[in-house]
Design a protein around this motif. Structure first.
Motif, PDB file in Angstrom:
ATOM      1  N   HIS A  41       0.211   0.361   6.513  1.00 51.61           N
ATOM      2  CA  HIS A  41       0.036   0.830   5.142  1.00 51.61           C
ATOM      3  C   HIS A  41       1.393   0.900   4.440  1.00 51.61           C
ATOM      4  O   HIS A  41       2.404   1.282   5.038  1.00 51.61           O
ATOM      5  N   GLU A  42       1.403   0.518   3.188  1.00 56.54           N
ATOM      6  CA  GLU A  42       2.653   0.453   2.428  1.00 56.54           C
ATOM      7  C   GLU A  42       3.384   1.790   2.416  1.00 56.54           C
ATOM      8  O   GLU A  42       4.619   1.833   2.372  1.00 56.54           O
ATOM      9  N   SER A  43       2.656   2.888   2.494  1.00 57.90           N
ATOM     10  CA  SER A  43       3.290   4.207   2.462  1.00 57.90           C
ATOM     11  C   SER A  43       4.188   4.442   3.680  1.00 57.90           C
ATOM     12  O   SER A  43       5.102   5.272   3.630  1.00 57.90           O
ATOM     13  N   ALA A  46       8.170   4.407   3.671  1.00 63.53           N
ATOM     14  CA  ALA A  46       9.014   5.575   3.402  1.00 63.53           C
ATOM     15  C   ALA A  46       9.637   6.092   4.695  1.00 63.53           C
ATOM     16  O   ALA A  46      10.714   6.702   4.685  1.00 63.53           O
TER      17      ALA A  46
END
Length: 206
Positions: A41-43, A46
């Protein structure tokens, strides 16, 4: 704060999970239930801007990536657990040499073979790129096989996290080369009382 390992089944994070378990240190396992090689997932960027596992959060809040680098760090952080030889010794030089060799040459060849689309913008070149990577992988494993003699581990009778790393890479080849030392080493690791259950969860009977 304890270690936190971001991982997923069948990935290179297996070896970090094994090392943490051998170190007998507390850690939290955050496991993604997705197939190795598929985007996370792109998150997650972070946490790791490269978007890959394994990613290890250290007790002080720092972040480590790259399985080989994490193994070298853990061996130094837990010197009494036998994860690797003492720094400054000839055995440590051998440990570093072959662990980095495997990371730079073998792991990269595995990725090029499995995911050629990451390395060329020409769809017509995927097959040739994967074939070249496969040949390179087999050549590298033959070099590693010779380095393991007489075995059973890289450092003789003493297992280190480098051996676990080699066994993981070798199992991804599915017995495509004759490598009796690698086979014997992998079998030792699969039978290890701490590592064996972790291996089974990640790779089954492979």
């Amino acid at each position: 704060m304890i270690y936190c390992l971001f991982n997923r089944p069948g990935s290179g994070g297996f070896v970090v999970e094994a090392a943490l378990s051998l170190a007998e240190t507390s850690f939290e396992l955050q496991e993604f239930e997705s197939k190795p090689g598929t985007p996370l997932h792109e998150s997650f960027r972070a946490t790791n801007p490269w978007g890959q596992v394994p990613t290890l959060i250290l007790p002080d809040g720092g972040t480590m990536t790259e399985a080989a680098a994490i193994l070298i760090h853990l061996a130094a952080a837990f010197p009494d657990k036998g994860l690797g030889p003492a720094p400054g010794t000839s055995d440590h030089a051998k440990f570093l040499r072959w662990l980095v060799f495997a990371s730079v040459n073998l792991y990269e060849a595995v990725l090029r073979r499995g995911y050629p689309f990451r390395y060329t913008t020409d769809p017509g070149g995927h097959g040739a790129l994967a074939a070249a990577a496969n040949a390179r992988l087999k050549d590298g494993l033959a070099v590693l096989e010779a380095a393991l003699a007489p075995g059973p581990f890289l450092l003789g009778e003493r297992m280190s996290v480098a051996d676990i790393y080699f066994a993981m890479l070798f199992t991804w080849v599915h017995g495509e080369i004759e490598a009796p030392h690698l086979v014997a080493m992998k079998n030792h690791i699969k039978a290890h009382p701490v590592i064996g259950p972790i291996w089974q969860r990640h790779f089954g009977d492979r």
